[in-house]
Design a protein around this motif. Structure first.
Motif, PDB file in Angstrom:
ATOM      1  N   PRO A  25      23.864  11.717 -36.096  1.00 27.84           N
ATOM      2  CA  PRO A  25      24.366  10.684 -35.487  1.00 27.84           C
ATOM      3  C   PRO A  25      24.972   9.879 -37.182  1.00 27.84           C
ATOM      4  CG  PRO A  25      22.939  10.928 -35.199  1.00 27.84           C
ATOM      5  CD  PRO A  25      22.476  12.176 -35.682  1.00 27.84           C
ATOM      6  N   PHE A  35      24.484  -2.221 -36.343  1.00 28.93           N
ATOM      7  CA  PHE A  35      23.072  -3.263 -35.484  1.00 28.93           C
ATOM      8  C   PHE A  35      23.221  -4.055 -35.214  1.00 28.93           C
ATOM      9  CE2 PHE A  35      21.740  -5.781 -38.862  1.00 28.93           C
ATOM     10  CZ  PHE A  35      22.155  -4.555 -39.747  1.00 28.93           C
ATOM     11  N   TYR A  65      25.540   4.479 -32.933  1.00 28.82           N
ATOM     12  CA  TYR A  65      25.760   5.681 -34.054  1.00 28.82           C
ATOM     13  C   TYR A  65      27.154   6.548 -33.380  1.00 28.82           C
ATOM     14  CZ  TYR A  65      21.719   4.813 -35.825  1.00 28.82           C
ATOM     15  OH  TYR A  65      20.264   4.406 -36.559  1.00 28.82           O
ATOM     16  N   LEU A 113      25.336   5.683 -38.723  1.00 32.94           N
ATOM     17  CA  LEU A 113      25.720   4.149 -37.936  1.00 32.94           C
ATOM     18  C   LEU A 113      26.648   4.355 -38.134  1.00 32.94           C
ATOM     19  CD1 LEU A 113      23.286   1.949 -36.814  1.00 32.94           C
ATOM     20  CD2 LEU A 113      22.536   1.462 -39.252  1.00 32.94           C
ATOM     21  N   ASN A 173      15.400   0.339 -30.533  1.00 34.04           N
ATOM     22  CA  ASN A 173      14.170   0.148 -31.033  1.00 34.04           C
ATOM     23  C   ASN A 173      12.632  -0.329 -29.710  1.00 34.04           C
ATOM     24  OD1 ASN A 173      15.389   1.123 -33.545  1.00 34.04           O
ATOM     25  ND2 ASN A 173      14.395   0.125 -34.352  1.00 34.04           N
ATOM     26  N   GLY A 201       8.581  -2.096 -32.296  1.00 35.04           N
ATOM     27  CA  GLY A 201       9.606  -1.888 -32.474  1.00 35.04           C
ATOM     28  C   GLY A 201      10.171   0.031 -33.407  1.00 35.04           C
ATOM     29  N   PHE A 202       9.336   0.573 -33.684  1.00 32.43           N
ATOM     30  CA  PHE A 202       9.008   1.449 -34.361  1.00 32.43           C
ATOM     31  C   PHE A 202       9.975   2.851 -33.815  1.00 32.43           C
ATOM     32  CE2 PHE A 202       7.580  -0.923 -37.540  1.00 32.43           C
ATOM     33  CZ  PHE A 202       6.564  -0.563 -38.205  1.00 32.43           C
ATOM     34  N   LYS A 203       9.952   2.866 -32.553  1.00 35.59           N
ATOM     35  CA  LYS A 203      10.806   4.029 -32.186  1.00 35.59           C
ATOM     36  C   LYS A 203      12.225   3.977 -31.584  1.00 35.59           C
ATOM     37  CE  LYS A 203       8.398   5.745 -28.112  1.00 35.59           C
ATOM     38  NZ  LYS A 203       7.583   6.607 -27.241  1.00 35.59           N
ATOM     39  N   THR A 204      12.847   4.809 -32.362  1.00 35.25           N
ATOM     40  CA  THR A 204      13.931   4.259 -31.944  1.00 35.25           C
ATOM     41  C   THR A 204      14.842   5.587 -30.706  1.00 35.25           C
ATOM     42  OG1 THR A 204      15.368   3.983 -33.739  1.00 35.25           O
ATOM     43  CG2 THR A 204      16.798   4.926 -32.127  1.00 35.25           C
ATOM     44  N   ILE A 205      15.015   5.178 -29.257  1.00 28.48           N
ATOM     45  CA  ILE A 205      15.632   6.282 -28.312  1.00 28.48           C
ATOM     46  C   ILE A 205      16.819   5.944 -27.700  1.00 28.48           C
ATOM     47  CG2 ILE A 205      15.162   6.035 -25.784  1.00 28.48           C
ATOM     48  CD1 ILE A 205      12.994   6.348 -27.474  1.00 28.48           C
ATOM     49  N   PHE A 206      17.861   7.145 -27.839  1.00 27.33           N
ATOM     50  CA  PHE A 206      19.054   7.494 -27.649  1.00 27.33           C
ATOM     51  C   PHE A 206      19.872   7.244 -26.097  1.00 27.33           C
ATOM     52  CE2 PHE A 206      20.558   7.875 -32.142  1.00 27.33           C
ATOM     53  CZ  PHE A 206      19.163   8.212 -32.951  1.00 27.33           C
ATOM     54  N   GLY A 207      20.787   6.400 -25.989  1.00 26.70           N
ATOM     55  CA  GLY A 207      21.611   6.830 -24.665  1.00 26.70           C
ATOM     56  C   GLY A 207      21.562   8.397 -24.928  1.00 26.70           C
ATOM     57  N   PHE A 232      21.715  -0.510 -31.631  1.00 30.96           N
ATOM     58  CA  PHE A 232      22.252   0.384 -32.202  1.00 30.96           C
ATOM     59  C   PHE A 232      23.344   0.676 -31.713  1.00 30.96           C
ATOM     60  CE2 PHE A 232      19.086  -0.222 -35.461  1.00 30.96           C
ATOM     61  CZ  PHE A 232      17.846  -0.457 -34.854  1.00 30.96           C
ATOM     62  N   TYR A 241      20.791  -7.711 -33.591  1.00 31.20           N
ATOM     63  CA  TYR A 241      19.692  -7.946 -33.040  1.00 31.20           C
ATOM     64  C   TYR A 241      19.706  -8.969 -32.400  1.00 31.20           C
ATOM     65  CZ  TYR A 241      18.313  -5.829 -37.249  1.00 31.20           C
ATOM     66  OH  TYR A 241      18.078  -4.509 -38.192  1.00 31.20           O
ATOM     67  N   LEU A 271      26.377   6.678 -29.709  1.00 27.87           N
ATOM     68  CA  LEU A 271      25.478   6.853 -29.030  1.00 27.87           C
ATOM     69  C   LEU A 271      25.072   5.168 -28.968  1.00 27.87           C
ATOM     70  CD1 LEU A 271      23.902  10.121 -30.711  1.00 27.87           C
ATOM     71  CD2 LEU A 271      24.613   9.889 -28.062  1.00 27.87           C
TER      72      LEU A 271
END
Lengths: 112, 118
Positions: free
Chosen positions: A44, A49, A36, A46, A92, A97-103, A34, A51, A88
């Motif tokens: 943030p 996205f 953002y 969106l 996931n 793949g439930f956790k979204t980790i951001f840069g 993703f 895939y 950003l």
């Protein structure tokens, strides 16, 4: 190694130019990516996205994904001063793949 | 589209007191909600995953006894910062996953809560 890495910038481009934002990620199994946009003091929002490997275009925005290289990018064509924000990259990860980790985000300045 | 309402948008509290932040999904059911914290000029840091009807899952380094999470219904998750201290001052943001939508489309963010502890 950070899970999601971005160049913090700032990236400065003139109005009308193409802004190129890059991101790499560590989890080879990640499937959802993703971009953002975050204005100062705001949450943030969106933008896009993606895939699948390749390019995905939406208006002035194009997301590019290369899973083999674990690389995702965002191109903004015809940049406008209103595009000035922090962008950003998010991925996931984890079981399902439930956790979204951001840069850390890349600050973009578009000069009028 | 999916809407997540977060309240309050800002709060100032005295050191040692507790603050509760609410996150509501307005037009969808959210079995999972996420709580993030963002310090100035830094990215969002995932604090915990809130699961409806069960205990939250905390990320490494996040004190579960300090940041109490309750997800008692499919539309409401709360984060309580207990015994707040100035170092807890930050921007707290929740996000919810609409299980009716595919993948990333399901993640919607609340407007955030600016917490200042004095």
């Amino acid at each position: 190694q950070k899970e999601v890495e971005q160049n913090s910038g700032p990236l400065s481009v003139p109005e009308g130019a193409i802004a190129s934002l890059n991101c790499t990620y560590s989890d080879r199994g990640s499937q959802s990516f993703f971009w953002y946009r975050q204005y100062s003091g705001k949450s943030p929002e969106l933008i896009m996205f993606i895939y699948s490997n390749g390019d995905k275009e939406d208006g002035r925005f194009t997301a590019q994904l290369n899973k083999a290289s674990q690389y995702v990018s965002l191109l903004i064509r015809d940049s406008q001063p209103s595009d000035s924000a922090t962008y950003l990259c998010a991925v996931n990860m984890g079981p399902g793949g439930f956790k979204t980790i951001f840069g850390a985000g890349t600050r973009l300045f578009v000069k009028a | 589209g999916a809407v997540v309402s977060q309240h309050p948008s800002w709060v100032i509290c005295k050191s040692g007191t507790s603050v509760k932040i609410e996150c509501r999904s307005l037009d969808f059911q959210a079995t999972t909600m996420f709580w993030y914290r963002q310090f100035p000029k830094q990215s969002l840091m995932l604090m915990a995953t809130s699961n409806e009807g069960s205990k939250a899952t905390y990320e490494q380094g996040v004190e579960k006894d300090k940041f109490l999470i309750n997800h008692a219904s499919l539309t409401l998750s709360t984060l309580t910062v207990t015994s707040a201290h100035p170092e807890d001052s930050s921007f707290y943001i929740c996000s919810a996953r609409d299980t009716g939508l595919r993948g990333g489309l399901g993640y919607t963010f609340g407007s955030g809560t600016r917490l200042t502890v004095v």
